[in-house]
Write an enzyme that holds these catalytic residues in place. Structure first.
Site, PDB file in Angstrom:
ATOM      1  N   PHE A  43       0.848  -1.192   0.000  1.00 20.21           N
ATOM      2  CA  PHE A  43       0.000   0.000   0.000  1.00 20.21           C
ATOM      3  C   PHE A  43       0.884   1.242   0.000  1.00 20.21           C
ATOM      4  O   PHE A  43       1.866   1.324   0.751  1.00 20.21           O
ATOM      5  CB  PHE A  43      -0.927   0.012   1.217  1.00 20.21           C
ATOM      6  CG  PHE A  43      -1.981   1.069   1.129  1.00 20.21           C
ATOM      7  CD1 PHE A  43      -3.067   0.904   0.284  1.00 20.21           C
ATOM      8  CD2 PHE A  43      -1.873   2.247   1.853  1.00 20.21           C
ATOM      9  CE1 PHE A  43      -4.040   1.899   0.170  1.00 20.21           C
ATOM     10  CE2 PHE A  43      -2.837   3.239   1.744  1.00 20.21           C
ATOM     11  CZ  PHE A  43      -3.927   3.065   0.907  1.00 20.21           C
ATOM     12  N   ASP A  77       0.965  -4.611   8.428  1.00 16.79           N
ATOM     13  CA  ASP A  77      -0.143  -3.678   8.251  1.00 16.79           C
ATOM     14  C   ASP A  77      -1.407  -4.525   8.114  1.00 16.79           C
ATOM     15  O   ASP A  77      -1.543  -5.299   7.165  1.00 16.79           O
ATOM     16  CB  ASP A  77       0.093  -2.825   6.996  1.00 16.79           C
ATOM     17  CG  ASP A  77      -0.982  -1.769   6.782  1.00 16.79           C
ATOM     18  OD1 ASP A  77      -2.091  -1.930   7.322  1.00 16.79           O
ATOM     19  OD2 ASP A  77      -0.716  -0.793   6.050  1.00 16.79           O
ATOM     20  N   TYR A  86     -11.437   2.323  10.570  1.00 17.30           N
ATOM     21  CA  TYR A  86     -12.567   2.760   9.760  1.00 17.30           C
ATOM     22  C   TYR A  86     -13.052   1.746   8.738  1.00 17.30           C
ATOM     23  O   TYR A  86     -14.133   1.903   8.184  1.00 17.30           O
ATOM     24  CB  TYR A  86     -12.228   4.056   9.028  1.00 17.30           C
ATOM     25  CG  TYR A  86     -10.851   4.143   8.425  1.00 17.30           C
ATOM     26  CD1 TYR A  86     -10.492   3.398   7.310  1.00 17.30           C
ATOM     27  CD2 TYR A  86      -9.895   4.986   8.989  1.00 17.30           C
ATOM     28  CE1 TYR A  86      -9.226   3.472   6.778  1.00 17.30           C
ATOM     29  CE2 TYR A  86      -8.619   5.076   8.453  1.00 17.30           C
ATOM     30  CZ  TYR A  86      -8.293   4.323   7.345  1.00 17.30           C
ATOM     31  OH  TYR A  86      -7.030   4.401   6.797  1.00 17.30           O
ATOM     32  N   LYS A  87     -12.302   0.687   8.485  1.00 17.35           N
ATOM     33  CA  LYS A  87     -12.689  -0.252   7.437  1.00 17.35           C
ATOM     34  C   LYS A  87     -13.572  -1.356   8.028  1.00 17.35           C
ATOM     35  O   LYS A  87     -14.735  -1.143   8.313  1.00 17.35           O
ATOM     36  CB  LYS A  87     -11.433  -0.819   6.761  1.00 17.35           C
ATOM     37  CG  LYS A  87     -11.684  -1.433   5.406  1.00 17.35           C
ATOM     38  CD  LYS A  87     -10.410  -1.971   4.797  1.00 17.35           C
ATOM     39  CE  LYS A  87      -9.343  -0.920   4.564  1.00 17.35           C
ATOM     40  NZ  LYS A  87      -9.747   0.077   3.541  1.00 17.35           N
ATOM     41  N   ARG A 104     -13.161  -3.053  -7.192  1.00 18.93           N
ATOM     42  CA  ARG A 104     -12.973  -3.842  -5.976  1.00 18.93           C
ATOM     43  C   ARG A 104     -14.288  -3.969  -5.211  1.00 18.93           C
ATOM     44  O   ARG A 104     -14.982  -2.975  -4.961  1.00 18.93           O
ATOM     45  CB  ARG A 104     -11.908  -3.183  -5.092  1.00 18.93           C
ATOM     46  CG  ARG A 104     -11.454  -4.046  -3.929  1.00 18.93           C
ATOM     47  CD  ARG A 104     -10.268  -3.443  -3.219  1.00 18.93           C
ATOM     48  NE  ARG A 104     -10.574  -2.144  -2.628  1.00 18.93           N
ATOM     49  CZ  ARG A 104      -9.724  -1.461  -1.858  1.00 18.93           C
ATOM     50  NH1 ARG A 104      -8.512  -1.937  -1.633  1.00 18.93           N
ATOM     51  NH2 ARG A 104     -10.065  -0.294  -1.358  1.00 18.93           N
TER      52      ARG A 104
END
Length: 411
Positions: free
Chosen positions: A124, A196, A221-222, A370
């Site tokens: 990422f 991560d 937040y995911k 996605r």
């Protein structure tokens, strides 16, 4: 798969009742794999209580009377239960990027004489940017980044490598790393490992202590559904604590922050990784959101995730309408996270057409649509309906319409 098959899967789903604990807009199927899980009703109520009562009425006393001061620890311990960490090793604070910075510098201090951060080339971007930033700050003699393809990581582990930095689930293709095996391989070469977990915490069973992971970061937040810009978290194994000072020595990481001493004395344990005053509204929302996981078996969550992604992948691969779609996500369930990534020449248009049709997905440059599946609130009917809309959009070439060509700033 027929409609009765889908209905049977939903009827047998042990997690189906959890859907009612979320505020899900009518007419939308929420399959965003980006940076925002759906809103738990408990979080909405908690934020209202914090604003109206704790802030509005109790005011400054809330730091004590409502225990605001300990929220980073309270939330961290809830997350610890989801990632397989014993107490005292997880703290919720700051962002993934800031926590990466703190732990990268910590690792370099612990690994005197080694200077290389090893990572994969398609990690990422913020992870790569942070390693570049640390290298620029410390200089190439103290820190340099080595990026290699994922299949060359083991060969790239040599005695110059101080830290291996990897994301467990690749954000583009959804490929899942074997944390236990890779961590063992790195440790055999004297290398520390920083994982991560942004795309895996909350949907993949994790055993950080048992796997002897050194460090980890993640977002709130995911899949933890903590809200836009929710605080992140960091994990530091107890064996590495109290040996070095973290680089962002803010006042709440001080041993006695309210002594207001002119010099810095770090707190003991993971608390020293706190910095400035925490954002209470964000922490409170995340705290309430984590209660959805109370009493749940992460293996059940993982099983549903694997099944939903399998239904979707099978539907795409078995239909000739999807001939222009390439499934980037591994077909073997044990090798993928909770997303399905499709490559398509007109991926942005496909994503925008899906969103307009009520199927909220996200786009990743240059050509990826996605689909993120959350076992807590997505149903198998959601999966089937999303597939149906995808087939319709592809069959009608709706993605070529001009209104789907304009790129928004956030994709």
């Amino acid at each position: 798969m027929t409609l009765p098959d889908i209905e049977a899967l939903d009827a047998a789903d042990p997690l189906s009742d959890l859907r009612h604990r979320f505020s899900l807009p009518a007419g939308k199927i929420y399959l965003d794999g980006n940076s925002l899980g759906a809103l738990p009703k408990a979080a909405m109520a908690r934020v209202e209580e914090v604003v109206r009562k704790e802030w509005g009425h109790d005011l400054i006393s809330s730091w004590n009377s409502n225990d605001w001061i300990n929220l980073p620890v309270t939330v961290g311990e809830k997350i610890a239960g989801l990632v397989g960490a014993a107490p005292g090793q997880v703290i919720s604070c700051d962002t993934v990027s800031i926590n990466l910075f703190k732990l990268i510098v910590t690792a370099l201090q612990l690994q005197e004489g080694r200077r290389v951060i090893l990572t994969q080339e398609d990690n990422f971007p913020t992870d790569l940017y942070m390693t570049e930033g640390v290298g620029g700050l410390l200089g190439q003699q103290r820190c340099t980044t080595r990026t290699v393809p994922a299949d060359q990581l083991l060969a790239a582990m040599d005695t110059d490598v101080a830290l291996l930095l990897l994301t467990q689930v690749n954000f583009r293709d959804g490929r899942l790393h074997d944390i236990a095996a890779i961590t063992r391989a790195a440790h055999a070469k004297g290398i520390l490992v920083l994982w991560d977990l942004a795309h895996s915490a909350g949907v993949v069973p994790l055993e950080l202590d048992r796997w002897q992971v050194d460090m980890a970061v993640g977002c709130g937040y995911k899949f933890l559904n903590g809200g836009p810009g929710a605080p992140g978290f960091l994990y530091l194994a107890e064996k590495h604590q109290n040996q070095v000072n973290q680089p962002l020595s803010g006042w709440l990481g001080h041993a006695e922050p309210f002594a207001f001493e002119p010099g810095y004395r770090p707190a003991r344990g993971v608390v020293r990784y706190l910095g400035g005053t925490p954002g209470i509204l964000g922490l409170a929302a995340l705290d309430a959101s984590l209660d959805v996981f109370a009493g749940l078996d992460m293996n059940q969550i993982r099983a549903k995730s694997s099944a939903m992604t399998a239904v979707f992948i099978d539907g795409v691969r078995s239909n000739p309408i999807c001939a222009d779609c390439q499934v980037l996500t591994p077909l073997a369930a044990e090798r993928r996270g909770s997303q399905v990534s499709l490559a398509h020449p007109q991926a942005y248009g496909v994503a925008q057409a899906l969103i307009e049709a009520g199927v909220v997905v996200d786009f990743r440059a240059p050509d990826i649509v996605r689909f993120g599946f959350s076992p807590l609130y997505n149903s198998y009917r959601d999966v089937a309906a999303a597939l149906q809309q995808l087939l319709r959009i592809l069959a009608e070439a709706e993605y070529l319409q001009a209104r789907f060509a304009t790129r928004a700033r956030v994709t």
